[in-house]
Write an enzyme that holds these catalytic residues in place. Structure first.
Site, PDB file in Angstrom:
ATOM      1  N   HIS A 189     -29.322  31.762 -31.012  1.00 33.98           N
ATOM      2  CA  HIS A 189     -28.397  31.572 -29.886  1.00 33.98           C
ATOM      3  C   HIS A 189     -29.215  31.137 -28.685  1.00 33.98           C
ATOM      4  CE1 HIS A 189     -27.154  33.463 -25.991  1.00 33.98           C
ATOM      5  NE2 HIS A 189     -26.075  32.740 -26.235  1.00 33.98           N
ATOM      6  N   ASN A 191     -28.543  29.640 -24.385  1.00 34.07           N
ATOM      7  CA  ASN A 191     -27.627  29.293 -23.312  1.00 34.07           C
ATOM      8  C   ASN A 191     -28.448  29.050 -22.055  1.00 34.07           C
ATOM      9  OD1 ASN A 191     -26.162  30.241 -20.732  1.00 34.07           O
ATOM     10  ND2 ASN A 191     -24.462  29.902 -22.135  1.00 34.07           N
ATOM     11  N   TYR A 192     -28.231  27.899 -21.409  1.00 30.64           N
ATOM     12  CA  TYR A 192     -28.899  27.614 -20.131  1.00 30.64           C
ATOM     13  C   TYR A 192     -27.853  27.053 -19.181  1.00 30.64           C
ATOM     14  CZ  TYR A 192     -33.160  28.720 -22.500  1.00 30.64           C
ATOM     15  OH  TYR A 192     -34.128  29.410 -23.196  1.00 30.64           O
ATOM     16  N   ARG A 193     -27.825  27.564 -17.960  1.00 33.34           N
ATOM     17  CA  ARG A 193     -26.707  27.287 -17.060  1.00 33.34           C
ATOM     18  C   ARG A 193     -27.154  27.219 -15.598  1.00 33.34           C
ATOM     19  NH1 ARG A 193     -26.951  32.167 -19.298  1.00 33.34           N
ATOM     20  NH2 ARG A 193     -27.103  33.993 -17.933  1.00 33.34           N
ATOM     21  N   GLY A 341      -7.746  28.703 -16.888  1.00 33.21           N
ATOM     22  CA  GLY A 341      -7.825  27.514 -17.726  1.00 33.21           C
ATOM     23  C   GLY A 341      -8.853  27.648 -18.831  1.00 33.21           C
ATOM     24  N   ALA A 342      -9.202  28.892 -19.166  1.00 30.15           N
ATOM     25  CA  ALA A 342     -10.233  29.129 -20.181  1.00 30.15           C
ATOM     26  C   ALA A 342      -9.844  28.482 -21.506  1.00 30.15           C
ATOM     27  CB  ALA A 342     -10.431  30.629 -20.367  1.00 30.15           C
ATOM     28  N   ARG A 343     -10.830  27.910 -22.158  1.00 30.30           N
ATOM     29  CA  ARG A 343     -10.613  27.272 -23.459  1.00 30.30           C
ATOM     30  C   ARG A 343     -11.153  28.215 -24.534  1.00 30.30           C
ATOM     31  NH1 ARG A 343     -12.234  23.106 -27.075  1.00 30.30           N
ATOM     32  NH2 ARG A 343     -10.550  21.599 -27.404  1.00 30.30           N
ATOM     33  N   TYR A 344     -10.260  28.985 -25.097  1.00 28.53           N
ATOM     34  CA  TYR A 344     -10.673  30.084 -25.969  1.00 28.53           C
ATOM     35  C   TYR A 344     -11.376  29.604 -27.238  1.00 28.53           C
ATOM     36  CZ  TYR A 344      -7.480  32.377 -22.792  1.00 28.53           C
ATOM     37  OH  TYR A 344      -6.862  32.823 -21.649  1.00 28.53           O
ATOM     38  N   SER A 346     -13.458  27.219 -27.519  1.00 24.46           N
ATOM     39  CA  SER A 346     -14.857  26.974 -27.196  1.00 24.46           C
ATOM     40  C   SER A 346     -15.593  28.269 -26.873  1.00 24.46           C
ATOM     41  CB  SER A 346     -14.968  25.993 -26.017  1.00 24.46           C
ATOM     42  OG  SER A 346     -14.418  24.737 -26.360  1.00 24.46           O
TER      43      SER A 346
END
Length: 386
Positions: A189, A191-193, A341-344, A346
């Protein structure tokens, strides 16, 4: 590429863009000789560099960017632009590297989506492959108003934000979770943000991210390779980063109710805004680019290893633990679900296709399974072995 071809390409770019900005600079005259043809061109070093930056080639990415291409090129030095282009490249590089490991030519399904509240994302998923049972690599570039629930979550981390108000925000990031078919290949896993938030008429920004490994069977050489690759990426910028972020990772990915870690760790950090924006961006890019060399050698080494039903059932049980962490503790999942507006589809891309729970499951003493549990209950310093 030859020098002559480079100059011809620069000239073509100049003609196409008809740039009026950045025209000051030393003018030079080149005499280009190749294939018996002599060409004279008067160009500007500054114009050449600007033309190179302004040319956007979508074919190198998984899909068109979320932000309008013209806007990206007009604001090429802005951190929002740089972050979006960086995560698009990381996504494409990783997807192509994973596709190259499949035997049957499986490719990622690419889903570019937009949200009414602002921004959107590119979700790439490969399912039912011969090597990867499920692999998801996402980017998102979203703007909008952060609801009070999400603001409160940030306040608990020490952010000085207005309470009880919706706040304008911008977030861009890349995230991936890879669930292999062979239990001898670990799950990875990363994640970079990058985040911007306005509160009390002041813009705050910070970076966060990390990479971590979740094996089903412990291979100490794999663990050393993985951690050393991350350490090298950290040490290039600050030798205190790896020990700090390694411990942060061990603490963060803890399944508290099980009294064990999700995996063997890696690095994890958040709210990073020092020494300055440029240096933190470079560090984050370095970490993101270390994913392929940290993981792909493990895939190649173990994807053809033998295994049976016993190993498969253990893999499914460990995936159940993965699901528990993601749905109960993971901050990124919670933030996504809080966001309007979350895109579940994804957000929940990280979950495996299959998992298993057994009542009061135990493992035999001195087994390969017990060896893994020992490390999960007592994290190790893997780099000390290097």
């Amino acid at each position: 590429m030859s020098f002559a071809k480079s100059i011809h390409r620069a000239l073509a770019s100049l003609g196409a863009f008809q740039m009026s900005r950045r025209t000051s600079g030393k003018q030079v005259r080149y005499l280009i000789v190749g294939l018996g043809i002599t060409t004279t061109a008067s160009i500007s070093f500054v114009q050449m560099e600007a033309a190179k930056k302004r040319k956007f080639n979508s074919s190198l990415c998984m899909a068109d960017p979320i932000t309008n291409k013209s806007k990206l090129m007009e604001n090429e030095e802005d951190m929002r632009t740089r972050m979006e282009l960086m995560i698009m490249k990381v996504q494409a590089d990783f997807c192509h590297a994973l596709e190259a490991e499949e035997y049957g030519g499986q490719k990622f399904k690419v889903d570019r989506w937009l949200r009414a509240e602002g921004g959107g994302g590119i979700t790439c998923v490969l399912q039912d492959g011969e090597v990867f049972e499920k692999a998801g690599v996402n980017i998102s570039v979203v703007t909008g108003m952060l609801p009070p629930g999400a603001v409160q979550q940030m306040r608990t981390r020490g952010k000085k934000l207005e309470d009880g108000k919706k706040l304008p925000f911008y977030a861009a990031g890349v995230s991936a979770v890879i669930h292999p078919r062979n239990p001898n290949v670990p799950t990875i896993h990363f994640n970079y943000r990058y985040f911007e938030l306005e509160s009390d008429n002041e813009k705050q920004w910070w970076f966060g991210g990390g990479t971590d490994l979740t094996p089903y069977y412990l291979n100490e050489n794999d663990a050393v390779h993985f951690h050393k690759t991350l350490k090298d990426a950290c040490d290039e910028y600050d030798t205190t980063y790896y020990p700090r972020f390694k411990k942060w990772c061990d603490d963060y990915f803890r399944i508290t109710h099980r009294k064990e870690s999700r995996g063997i760790g890696g690095i994890f950090f958040d709210d990073l805004d020092t020494p300055n924006q440029e240096e933190v961006f470079k560090f984050v890019a370095s970490c993101a680019n270390s994913v392929i060399p940290s993981y792909l050698p493990l895939v190649r080494q173990h994807k053809n290893d033998n295994y049976g039903d016993k190993e498969r059932q253990w893999q499914l049980l460990r995936r159940g633990r993965y699901v528990e962490f993601n749905l109960i503790y993971d901050r990124g999942t919670k933030f996504g679900l809080y966001t309007p507006g979350a895109r579940y589809e994804s957000i929940l891309m990280s979950l495996p296709l299959t998992a298993r729970w057994e009542y009061m499951h135990t493992v035999p003493a001195n087994s390969r399974e017990s060896k893994l549990l020992e490390v999960l209950q007592n994290p190790r310093d893997w780099v000390a072995k290097a």
